[in-house]
Design a protein around this motif. Structure first.
Motif, short mmCIF file in Angstrom:
data_model
loop_
_atom_site.label_atom_id
_atom_site.label_comp_id
_atom_site.label_asym_id
_atom_site.label_seq_id
_atom_site.Cartn_x
_atom_site.Cartn_y
_atom_site.Cartn_z
N PHE A 114 38.93 43.63 35.03
CA PHE A 114 38.76 42.90 36.29
C PHE A 114 38.05 41.56 36.07
N GLY A 115 38.69 40.47 36.51
CA GLY A 115 38.03 39.17 36.51
C GLY A 115 37.77 38.53 35.15
N VAL A 116 38.56 38.89 34.13
CA VAL A 116 38.31 38.30 32.81
C VAL A 116 39.05 36.97 32.61
N LYS A 122 42.71 36.45 33.57
CA LYS A 122 44.15 36.60 33.33
C LYS A 122 44.98 35.61 34.16
N THR A 123 44.70 35.56 35.45
CA THR A 123 45.44 34.66 36.33
C THR A 123 45.21 33.21 35.91
N THR A 124 43.97 32.91 35.52
CA THR A 124 43.63 31.55 35.08
C THR A 124 44.44 31.16 33.85
N THR A 129 44.13 39.85 41.70
CA THR A 129 45.58 40.00 41.57
C THR A 129 45.97 41.42 41.98
N ASP A 131 39.46 29.42 25.99
CA ASP A 131 39.01 29.02 27.33
C ASP A 131 40.26 29.05 28.19
N1 LIG Z 1 33.57 29.77 32.93
C1 LIG Z 1 34.81 30.23 32.92
N2 LIG Z 1 35.30 30.74 34.04
C2 LIG Z 1 36.56 31.21 34.02
C3 LIG Z 1 37.35 31.18 32.85
N3 LIG Z 1 38.53 31.77 33.11
C4 LIG Z 1 38.47 32.15 34.41
N4 LIG Z 1 37.29 31.79 34.96
C5 LIG Z 1 36.84 32.06 36.33
O1 LIG Z 1 36.66 33.46 36.42
C6 LIG Z 1 37.09 33.96 37.68
C7 LIG Z 1 38.11 35.06 37.49
O2 LIG Z 1 39.28 34.52 36.98
P1 LIG Z 1 40.74 35.14 37.26
O3 LIG Z 1 41.70 34.32 36.46
O4 LIG Z 1 40.99 35.32 38.70
O5 LIG Z 1 40.55 36.57 36.59
P2 LIG Z 1 41.59 37.77 36.58
O6 LIG Z 1 41.40 38.45 35.28
O7 LIG Z 1 42.97 37.32 36.90
O8 LIG Z 1 41.04 38.66 37.77
P3 LIG Z 1 41.72 39.98 38.43
O9 LIG Z 1 43.16 39.68 38.67
O10 LIG Z 1 40.97 40.17 39.72
O11 LIG Z 1 41.47 41.09 37.48
C8 LIG Z 1 37.65 32.75 38.43
O12 LIG Z 1 36.64 32.31 39.30
C9 LIG Z 1 37.90 31.72 37.35
O13 LIG Z 1 37.75 30.41 37.81
C10 LIG Z 1 36.79 30.60 31.67
O14 LIG Z 1 37.40 30.52 30.61
N5 LIG Z 1 35.50 30.14 31.76
#
Ligand SMILES: Nc1nc2c(ncn2[C@@H]2O[C@H](COP(=O)(O)OP(=O)(O)OP(=O)(O)O)[C@@H](O)[C@H]2O)c(=O)[nH]1
Ligand SMILES: [Mg+2]
Length: 196
Positions: free
Chosen positions: A22-24, A26-28, A65, A166
């Motif tokens: 969760f929140g690592v 992936k979407t980014t 997501t 990143d």
């Molecule tokens: N500092 C930093 N923040 C990041 C990075 N990648 C993502 N973020 C932040 O971390 C948060 C979570 O990013 P998401 O891409 O939504 O993560 P996710 O894994 O898709 O989340 P879920 O779908 O909910 O599991 C967002 O607020 C992003 O802006 C990074 O490399 N560095």
């Protein structure tokens, strides 16, 4: 498979998963490397999430997501990658088998402040013998560990590549994808010598 028809090269489509807890990020990652506007299925985090999803380290997170992320990147005239980001919340696990079907490999993103969030993803790919690399997404305040320290903490084999990443940066995310392709290709069985 690559088809060549009157000088037109039809690129091979390769399916790659972007997974992790969760929140690592992936979407980014899918959004930063995709050459088409990424498809995402973000929904606001709801009451159902509280007490279930660990927001420590990603306190500012307001969406998650719920199905998948989808993007595309042309690696060369011969290879196009289709990227599928997985949902991070445990209650969407039923999506994973469907998403993994036919995948050449996976990037497992980790946040070293919350390593345990990605344990299940690693277990998933190990069990199915799907090649994966671990990409350490850099969040502010997270410590830079050596690749061997990360392998040890995740209890993964020395042969599994660990790359720094990143997810917000296209070039950095692209490097992680290239590492995955190299790793997946290195695991293909060597071609049988041709018998004439
Ligand atoms: N500092 C930093 N923040 C990041 C990075 N990648 C993502 N973020 C932040 O971390 C948060 C979570 O990013 P998401 O891409 O939504 O993560 P996710 O894994 O898709 O989340 P879920 O779908 O909910 O599991 C967002 O607020 C992003 O802006 C990074 O490399 N560095
Ligand atoms: Mg997501």
């Amino acid at each position: 498979m690559v088809s060549v028809h009157s000088e037109q090269i039809i690129p091979a489509s390769v399916k790659v998963l972007v997974a992790g807890g969760f929140g690592v990020g992936k979407t980014t990652l899918v959004g930063s490397v995709s050459e088409i506007p990424p498809l995402s299925t973000e929904e606001l985090l709801t009451e159902a999430s509280s007490g279930v999803d660990d927001l420590a380290g990603v306190e500012g997170k307001t969406t998650t997501t719920v199905a998948l992320d989808f993007g595309r990147i042309t690696v060369s005239p011969r290879i196009v990658l289709y990227l599928f980001g997985t949902p991070g919340q445990d209650r969407f696990w039923f999506m994973w088998d469907e998403l993994a079907y036919g995948a050449a490999g996976a990037i497992v993103l980790i946040d070293t402040r919350r390593l345990e969030a990605s344990f299940a993803a690693i277990d998933f790919f190990e069990r199915r013998r799907i090649p994966f690399v671990v990409a350490v997404n850099h969040f502010e305040g997270s410590y830079d560990y050596e690749a061997d320290e990360v392998r040890k903490a995740l209890a993964i084999n020395d042969s599994i590549p660990v790359v720094a990443c990143d997810a917000r940066k296209k070039d950095s995310s692209k490097l992680a994808l290239i590492k995955l392709l190299e790793h997946a290709m290195s695991r293909l069985p060597a071609a049988e010598p041709k018998v004439s």
